[in-house]
Write a protein that holds these residues in place. Structure first.
Motif, PDB file in Angstrom:
ATOM      1  N   PHE A  79      -3.889  -1.450   5.677  1.00 54.18           N
ATOM      2  CA  PHE A  79      -3.598  -1.210   4.499  1.00 54.18           C
ATOM      3  C   PHE A  79      -3.695   0.192   3.919  1.00 54.18           C
ATOM      4  O   PHE A  79      -2.874   0.769   3.787  1.00 54.18           O
ATOM      5  N   GLY A  80      -4.756   0.296   5.898  1.00 52.11           N
ATOM      6  CA  GLY A  80      -4.744   2.316   5.756  1.00 52.11           C
ATOM      7  C   GLY A  80      -3.192   2.679   6.414  1.00 52.11           C
ATOM      8  O   GLY A  80      -3.093   3.754   6.308  1.00 52.11           O
ATOM      9  N   LEU A 133       1.030   3.320  -3.170  1.00 48.62           N
ATOM     10  CA  LEU A 133       0.047   3.589  -3.560  1.00 48.62           C
ATOM     11  C   LEU A 133      -0.174   5.264  -2.485  1.00 48.62           C
ATOM     12  O   LEU A 133      -0.707   6.531  -3.065  1.00 48.62           O
ATOM     13  N   GLY A 134       0.208   5.163  -1.176  1.00 50.95           N
ATOM     14  CA  GLY A 134      -0.240   6.433  -0.136  1.00 50.95           C
ATOM     15  C   GLY A 134       1.098   7.174  -1.110  1.00 50.95           C
ATOM     16  O   GLY A 134       0.388   8.350  -1.102  1.00 50.95           O
ATOM     17  N   SER A 135       2.425   6.921  -1.225  1.00 47.90           N
ATOM     18  CA  SER A 135       2.986   7.636  -2.154  1.00 47.90           C
ATOM     19  C   SER A 135       3.105   8.569  -3.841  1.00 47.90           C
ATOM     20  O   SER A 135       2.930   9.859  -3.627  1.00 47.90           O
ATOM     21  N   ALA A 136       1.910   8.163  -4.126  1.00 50.15           N
ATOM     22  CA  ALA A 136       1.080   8.514  -5.155  1.00 50.15           C
ATOM     23  C   ALA A 136      -0.141   8.759  -5.112  1.00 50.15           C
ATOM     24  O   ALA A 136      -0.063  11.233  -5.513  1.00 50.15           O
ATOM     25  N   LEU A 137      -0.878   8.676  -3.858  1.00 51.11           N
ATOM     26  CA  LEU A 137      -1.919   9.778  -3.056  1.00 51.11           C
ATOM     27  C   LEU A 137      -1.619  10.805  -2.818  1.00 51.11           C
ATOM     28  O   LEU A 137      -2.551  12.306  -3.199  1.00 51.11           O
ATOM     29  N   ALA A 152       0.652  -1.122   0.055  1.00 47.12           N
ATOM     30  CA  ALA A 152      -0.197   0.048  -0.032  1.00 47.12           C
ATOM     31  C   ALA A 152       0.855   1.092   0.241  1.00 47.12           C
ATOM     32  O   ALA A 152       0.360   2.492  -0.333  1.00 47.12           O
ATOM     33  N   ARG A 153       2.079   1.066   0.388  1.00 51.56           N
ATOM     34  CA  ARG A 153       2.941   2.465   0.350  1.00 51.56           C
ATOM     35  C   ARG A 153       3.365   2.624  -0.440  1.00 51.56           C
ATOM     36  O   ARG A 153       3.001   4.353  -0.984  1.00 51.56           O
ATOM     37  N   TYR A 197      11.452   6.173  -1.974  1.00 48.31           N
ATOM     38  CA  TYR A 197      11.360   5.477  -0.454  1.00 48.31           C
ATOM     39  C   TYR A 197      10.352   4.418  -0.173  1.00 48.31           C
ATOM     40  O   TYR A 197      11.061   2.891  -0.125  1.00 48.31           O
ATOM     41  N   ASN A 198       9.594   4.253  -1.393  1.00 46.87           N
ATOM     42  CA  ASN A 198       8.548   3.336  -0.558  1.00 46.87           C
ATOM     43  C   ASN A 198       8.330   2.241  -1.779  1.00 46.87           C
ATOM     44  O   ASN A 198       7.852   0.936  -1.095  1.00 46.87           O
ATOM     45  N   LEU A 199       8.852   2.310  -2.743  1.00 50.23           N
ATOM     46  CA  LEU A 199       9.152   1.063  -3.640  1.00 50.23           C
ATOM     47  C   LEU A 199       9.899   0.543  -3.248  1.00 50.23           C
ATOM     48  O   LEU A 199      10.772  -0.741  -3.339  1.00 50.23           O
TER      49      LEU A 199
END
Length: 434
Positions: free
Chosen positions: A132-133, A78-82, A75-76, A381-383
């Protein structure tokens, strides 16, 4: 490779946030977010399997718990994109507040979630959603905190200021593990499994309120304010990052792999292995981890100072080479039968985590221009976490059953080699202009 040095060299606006306020806000926010994240990691190694998954073999429950651990790392990005989108479009401050709220709400709800015995299959399903959150929230946290620090840093001290969000994981982990250690000492196994493990999750609500208070006192970063004034925003930062800045994104992600592997193999996997296989009780091994993470916290400022003085690459190259060698120490030290040997291994790995992690607070933001810096730094960072951490405890559990601890040590060395090659391909960014 495109770096921020190719953009406007005009004199930036004077900082509007005091150094103390910047350091406090970037440190407290990441400490709270990582506390929330590590609370789950520690619980996954100790109690999540039996509470949320059907009764069966202990190994199957442990593997299931480690899979839920990995969900957050998926999920991270996706969080970085959002959050990166809104951080680059609207501002760093409001986005950081939103990411902190999401993480805090998700963590607190895990603390009140009924187990499998009460609600059946809905227990693991809801747990996965909340995990996920957590991943979404942390995906947006680090990049914003690193930008908050580096975009407000005086010349020549970006790594030093970028060190404050890098201290957050050490303190967050120490707080999470220290709290679990206190519970292990004060409660029986039955009390801990019944309700004691929920206390660290519920405390997140109070910590988030503290973090929100500090962050709401901030002003927007002057670098971002200047980009707004110059109308430099892009409509879709994530598309711009992967279309125009894919190379620094991938190299930055690969450079981060060693940090994740060192940390999560030496904490989550080692905690599970130490309790289930080596025969340590919970409180002893948690105490060893609390001892070892102090070395990570102590070396973080030193590594940041060295990377400001000598450059990001020399520090990261030395750290990666030492991390490659450290993988070969895992089996002899963990199976030595000596508590001192176990403590030494944990201290070495977390020390090297601090060495390789500290410069990243400056390096990753320096790879990207202002209008996509939040998205780009967060994505890199998250990838890196997908390769280095998401399935690390799961694969380590499989590897140790296939070939023993030497195979797990090989995983650490391989992760460090990936990061070494990536760092060698990057240009030095110490003198890049933001």
């Amino acid at each position: 490779m495109t770096t921020s040095s190719t953009y406007s060299d005009s004199t930036p606006a004077a900082p509007v946030n005091s150094p103390a306020r910047v350091a406090t806000a970037s440190f407290i926010g990441t400490a709270i977010e990582f506390y929330d994240f590590y609370v789950y990691a520690t619980a996954a190694a100790l109690v999540i399997g039996p509470v949320f998954f059907p009764s069966g073999s202990g190994t199957a429950q442990m593997l299931a718990a480690f899979l839920t651990f990995g969900i957050a790392f998926m999920a991270r990005p996706l969080g970085s994109a959002l959050f990166g989108h809104f951080g680059d479009r609207i501002g760093r401050k409001s986005t950081l507040v939103a990411s902190l709220l999401l993480m805090g709400v998700s963590t607190t709800l895990i603390g009140v979630l009924p187990g499998y015995d009460s609600i059946g299959v809905w227990a693991p399903i809801t747990l996965c959603i909340l995990r996920f959150g957590q991943g979404l929230g942390l995906g947006g946290e680090w990049g914003g905190a690193a930008l908050l620090a580096t975009e407000n840093a005086p010349p020549g001290k970006r790594a030093w200021f970028g060190m404050f969000p890098q201290l957050g994981p050490s303190i967050g982990f120490l707080a999470a593990n220290g709290l679990f250690l206190g519970l292990a000492l004060g409660l029986s196994d039955e009390q801990f499994r019944a309700w004691g493990w929920r206390i660290p999750f519920l405390l997140s609500a109070a910590l988030v309120l503290v973090g929100l208070y500090v962050r709401l006192k901030l002003e927007e970063s002057p670098v971002f304010a200047k980009a707004i004034a110059d109308n430099q925003r892009v409509k879709m930062p994530v598309l711009d990052v992967f279309a125009k800045h894919w190379r620094p994104t991938l190299l930055g992600a690969a450079a981060m792999v060693v940090c994740y592997a060192l940390f999560y193999i030496s904490t989550v996997f080692s905690l599970s292995y130490g309790v289930s296989t080596l025969g340590y009780n919970r409180e002893t091994f948690l105490g060893l981890l609390c001892f070892a993470v102090v070395f990570m916290a102590l070396v973080t400022p030193l590594s940041a100072w060295l990377s400001d003085r000598y450059g990001r690459k020399p520090v990261l190259i030395v750290g990666a080479l030492l991390a490659i060698a450290s993988g070969f120490t895992m089996e002899p030290l963990l199976t030595s039968g000596s508590t001192a040997g176990v403590a030494l291994f944990l201290a070495i790995e977390l020390f090297l985590m601090g060495v390789t992690f500290a410069p990243m607070g400056a390096l990753l933001p320096e790879l990207f221009p202002t209008q996509v810096r939040y998205t780009g730094a967060s994505a890199a960072y998250n990838l890196g976490g997908i390769v280095g951490a998401s399935a690390a405890p799961f694969f380590a559990q499989k590897l140790v059953s296939m070939g023993g601890l030497s195979w797990v040590g090989g995983y650490v060395s391989a992760a460090a080699l990936i990061s070494l090659l990536a760092v060698l391909c990057l240009k030095e960014t110490r003198n890049a202009r933001l």
